[in-house]
Design an enzyme around this catalytic site. Structure first.
Site, PDB file in Angstrom:
ATOM      1  CG  ASP A   1      -1.862   1.091   1.347  1.00 53.34           C
ATOM      2  OD1 ASP A   1      -1.634   2.134   0.697  1.00 53.34           O
ATOM      3  OD2 ASP A   1      -2.861   0.931   2.072  1.00 53.34           O
TER       4      ASP A   1
ATOM      5  CB  SER B   1      -3.792  14.030 -13.946  1.00 53.13           C
ATOM      6  OG  SER B   1      -4.956  14.607 -14.490  1.00 53.13           O
TER       7      SER B   1
ATOM      8  CE1 TYR C   1      -7.301  11.339 -10.158  1.00 56.86           C
ATOM      9  CE2 TYR C   1      -6.943  13.341 -11.433  1.00 56.86           C
ATOM     10  CZ  TYR C   1      -6.836  11.969 -11.305  1.00 56.86           C
ATOM     11  OH  TYR C   1      -6.258  11.228 -12.311  1.00 56.86           O
TER      12      TYR C   1
ATOM     13  CE  LYS D   1      -3.240  11.995 -10.284  1.00 56.14           C
ATOM     14  NZ  LYS D   1      -2.341  10.840 -10.241  1.00 56.14           N
TER      15      LYS D   1
HETATM   16  N1  LIG Z   1      -7.482   6.911 -16.305  1.00 55.37           N
HETATM   17  C1  LIG Z   1      -7.374   8.221 -16.454  1.00 55.37           C
HETATM   18  O1  LIG Z   1      -8.218   8.875 -17.088  1.00 55.37           O
HETATM   19  C2  LIG Z   1      -6.183   8.909 -15.907  1.00 55.37           C
HETATM   20  C3  LIG Z   1      -5.435   8.383 -14.873  1.00 55.37           C
HETATM   21  N2  LIG Z   1      -4.353   9.071 -14.382  1.00 55.37           N
HETATM   22  C4  LIG Z   1      -3.550   8.555 -13.291  1.00 55.37           C
HETATM   23  O2  LIG Z   1      -2.916   7.364 -13.697  1.00 55.37           O
HETATM   24  C5  LIG Z   1      -2.652   6.535 -12.572  1.00 55.37           C
HETATM   25  C6  LIG Z   1      -3.108   5.126 -12.844  1.00 55.37           C
HETATM   26  O3  LIG Z   1      -4.500   5.141 -13.052  1.00 55.37           O
HETATM   27  P1  LIG Z   1      -5.308   4.097 -13.941  1.00 55.37           P
HETATM   28  O4  LIG Z   1      -4.398   3.141 -14.588  1.00 55.37           O
HETATM   29  O5  LIG Z   1      -6.251   4.878 -14.730  1.00 55.37           O
HETATM   30  O6  LIG Z   1      -6.145   3.384 -12.798  1.00 55.37           O
HETATM   31  P2  LIG Z   1      -6.458   1.857 -12.432  1.00 55.37           P
HETATM   32  O7  LIG Z   1      -7.560   1.878 -11.449  1.00 55.37           O
HETATM   33  O8  LIG Z   1      -6.626   1.062 -13.652  1.00 55.37           O
HETATM   34  O9  LIG Z   1      -5.099   1.425 -11.711  1.00 55.37           O
HETATM   35  C7  LIG Z   1      -4.685   1.993 -10.512  1.00 55.37           C
HETATM   36  C8  LIG Z   1      -4.158   0.916  -9.597  1.00 55.37           C
HETATM   37  O10 LIG Z   1      -3.707   1.538  -8.392  1.00 55.37           O
HETATM   38  C9  LIG Z   1      -4.010   0.649  -7.325  1.00 55.37           C
HETATM   39  N3  LIG Z   1      -4.045   1.336  -6.038  1.00 55.37           N
HETATM   40  C10 LIG Z   1      -5.007   2.133  -5.542  1.00 55.37           C
HETATM   41  N4  LIG Z   1      -4.700   2.526  -4.306  1.00 55.37           N
HETATM   42  C11 LIG Z   1      -3.484   1.983  -4.009  1.00 55.37           C
HETATM   43  C12 LIG Z   1      -2.636   2.027  -2.874  1.00 55.37           C
HETATM   44  N5  LIG Z   1      -2.969   2.684  -1.766  1.00 55.37           N
HETATM   45  N6  LIG Z   1      -1.451   1.365  -2.927  1.00 55.37           N
HETATM   46  C13 LIG Z   1      -1.109   0.657  -4.034  1.00 55.37           C
HETATM   47  N7  LIG Z   1      -1.893   0.554  -5.111  1.00 55.37           N
HETATM   48  C14 LIG Z   1      -3.071   1.217  -5.109  1.00 55.37           C
HETATM   49  C15 LIG Z   1      -5.379   0.079  -7.697  1.00 55.37           C
HETATM   50  O11 LIG Z   1      -5.671  -1.105  -6.983  1.00 55.37           O
HETATM   51  C16 LIG Z   1      -5.225  -0.113  -9.197  1.00 55.37           C
HETATM   52  O12 LIG Z   1      -4.806  -1.411  -9.501  1.00 55.37           O
HETATM   53  C17 LIG Z   1      -3.356   7.210 -11.390  1.00 55.37           C
HETATM   54  O13 LIG Z   1      -2.417   7.903 -10.623  1.00 55.37           O
HETATM   55  C18 LIG Z   1      -4.323   8.164 -12.057  1.00 55.37           C
HETATM   56  O14 LIG Z   1      -4.618   9.269 -11.265  1.00 55.37           O
HETATM   57  C19 LIG Z   1      -3.974  10.271 -14.915  1.00 55.37           C
HETATM   58  C20 LIG Z   1      -4.675  10.819 -15.949  1.00 55.37           C
HETATM   59  C21 LIG Z   1      -5.819  10.187 -16.530  1.00 55.37           C
HETATM   60  C1  LIG Z   2     -10.035  17.534 -15.879  1.00 53.17           C
HETATM   61  C2  LIG Z   2      -8.826  16.956 -16.497  1.00 53.17           C
HETATM   62  C3  LIG Z   2      -8.655  15.533 -16.064  1.00 53.17           C
HETATM   63  C4  LIG Z   2      -7.647  14.879 -16.876  1.00 53.17           C
HETATM   64  C5  LIG Z   2      -7.478  13.408 -16.791  1.00 53.17           C
HETATM   65  C6  LIG Z   2      -7.595  12.740 -15.475  1.00 53.17           C
HETATM   66  O1  LIG Z   2      -6.689  12.713 -14.670  1.00 53.17           O
HETATM   67  C7  LIG Z   2      -8.818  12.076 -15.228  1.00 53.17           C
HETATM   68  C8  LIG Z   2      -8.968  11.340 -14.168  1.00 53.17           C
HETATM   69  C9  LIG Z   2     -10.260  10.777 -13.802  1.00 53.17           C
HETATM   70  C10 LIG Z   2     -10.277   9.351 -13.615  1.00 53.17           C
HETATM   71  C11 LIG Z   2     -11.027   9.048 -12.511  1.00 53.17           C
HETATM   72  C12 LIG Z   2     -11.344  10.226 -11.808  1.00 53.17           C
HETATM   73  O2  LIG Z   2     -12.032  10.314 -10.810  1.00 53.17           O
HETATM   74  C13 LIG Z   2     -10.664  11.342 -12.451  1.00 53.17           C
HETATM   75  C14 LIG Z   2     -11.500  12.579 -12.628  1.00 53.17           C
HETATM   76  C15 LIG Z   2     -10.800  13.737 -12.120  1.00 53.17           C
HETATM   77  C16 LIG Z   2     -11.546  15.023 -12.275  1.00 53.17           C
HETATM   78  C17 LIG Z   2     -10.675  16.146 -11.899  1.00 53.17           C
HETATM   79  C18 LIG Z   2     -11.369  17.447 -12.035  1.00 53.17           C
HETATM   80  C19 LIG Z   2     -10.403  18.557 -11.905  1.00 53.17           C
HETATM   81  C20 LIG Z   2     -11.022  19.890 -11.858  1.00 53.17           C
HETATM   82  O3  LIG Z   2     -12.185  20.115 -12.169  1.00 53.17           O
HETATM   83  O4  LIG Z   2     -10.277  20.804 -11.480  1.00 53.17           O
END
Ligand SMILES: NC(=O)C1=CN([C@@H]2O[C@H](COP(=O)(O)OP(=O)(O)OC[C@H]3O[C@@H](n4cnc5c(N)ncnc54)[C@H](O)[C@@H]3O)[C@@H](O)[C@H]2O)C=CC1
Ligand SMILES: CCCCCC(=O)/C=C/[C@H]1C=CC(=O)[C@@H]1CCCCCCC(=O)O
Length: 304
Positions: free
Chosen positions: A66, A137, A154, A158
């Protein structure tokens, strides 16, 4: 030439699925050994088994850890070192959805990144070499898209990650350079992962409201390799559909200098408002540009 992946050992947090799984796969393909961690043990074990079949048991392991827990960080690093070798690359990727509350967002995606970063400096610093790639992000660069205070945790997390990443080149010569470790951040647009689908089940809604398609996991994965290839300390790359990676300039720093210049010029001119708004700052910026243009033109004329 870039940072060498072949033969190095990496840790990827949140690697069971989504971006983390893709980063793990790409690093393995490029010849690294990878320890990926997660709190989702069921999916983690399945991913481990799939990746071990493809890349060999000696090259990839799953560790339950974690990112909010110091002891988990230490045992993750110890296990990676013991089974794979000295760790040279850390990908701080683990994350959760905005709706889970600001404190959990900050604990996992900011404090978790901080814990990993300072442990990495300690451990990688012994070898005077290493790279930290923080998954931020677009919400870490720009804010207020949704205008919903409930999801601002969030954004808080970030933005903090961008601040930490940009502290690396800024902090030279101390404290970071003495460790020989660089950091960069990836700032993706919305991407099709479990995280996003849990928040918004119909992704076409985002595409319609933003008039922009959602990224694929593969597109985000590739950007990790490009970042390691560029190897630019403190860089923060925007990842947006159908455009190349953009090393987003530190606008705050530039605007800070311009704002102070505007304040100074206005004060010297005897005009002292309580607050200077951005239209005035931009007008002063434009004025300065024109002045510099003419100074340059005169100098050129005189030298000729
Ligand atoms: N999917 C999106 O639209 C975007 C995601 N991101 C960022 O990318 C990163 C990865 O996200 P995704 O691949 O989309 O999500 P995902 O949900 O597919 O993968 C995230 C993983 O992190 C793990 N996790 C959560 N809490 C944890 C903890 N305390 N310790 C260890 N592992 C933990 C989850 O179990 C999951 O397997 C995140 O930091 C997210 O904020 C950034 C921009 C856009
Ligand atoms: C608003 C730009 C977000 C860009 C991509 C991203 O990080 C998206 C992440 C989403 C995935 C799961 C969530 O809950 C995220 C949504 C985050 C919204 C953040 C809104 C920021 C703002 O309004 O200032």
């Amino acid at each position: 030439m870039g940072y060498q992946i072949q033969g190095n050992v990496a840790i990827v947090t949140g690697g069971s699925q989504g971006f983390g799984k893709e980063f793990t796969k790409l690093l393995l393909k490029k010849g690294a050994k990878v320890a990926f961690s997660d709190i989702n043990v069921e999916v983690g074990r399945q991913t481990e088994s799939d990746l071990q079949k493809e890349f060999g048991k000696e090259n990839v392991i799953f560790v339950r850890a974690d990112v909010t827990n110091d002891e988990d960080w230490t045992s993750l690093w110890d296990e990676a070192e013991m089974k794979l070798g000295a760790v040279a690359i850390l990908v701080n990727n683990a994350g959760i959805g905005a709706s889970l509350g600001w404190e959990r967002n900050v604990d996992i995606m900011l404090k978790g990144v901080g814990k990993g970063t300072f442990l990495a400096l300690d451990r990688m610093g012994k070898n005077m070499s290493g790279r930290i790639i923080n998954i931020a992000s677009i919400a870490g660069i720009a804010s207020g898209f949704t205008s919903k205070i409930e999801v601002s945790g969030y954004t808080m997390a970030k933005h903090g990650v961008i601040g930490l990443t940009r502290s690396f080149p800024r902090a030279r010569p101390a404290p970071f350079s003495k460790y020989g470790v660089k950091a960069y951040a990836l700032c993706p647009w919305f991407a099709d992962t479990q995280l996003l689908r849990e928040e918004i089940s119909d992704l076409s809604k985002i595409e319609r409201s933003t008039k922009t398609r959602v990224l694929t996991v593969e597109e985000v994965g590739k950007s990790l390799l490009t970042a390691l290839e560029k190897d630019k300390d403190g860089a923060c790359y925007l990842i947006f559909p159908d455009v190349p990676l953009i090393d987003f300039p530190n606008c705050n720093e530039n605007l800070f200098a311009l704002s102070v210049a505007a304040g100074w010029i206005l004060k010297k001119a005897g005009y002292e408002p309580d607050v200077i708004g951005w239209p005035v700052v931009l007008a002063v910026g434009a004025l300065l540009l024109i002045i510099f243009y003419y100074i340059f033109a005169i100098l050129k004329f005189m030298v000729w």
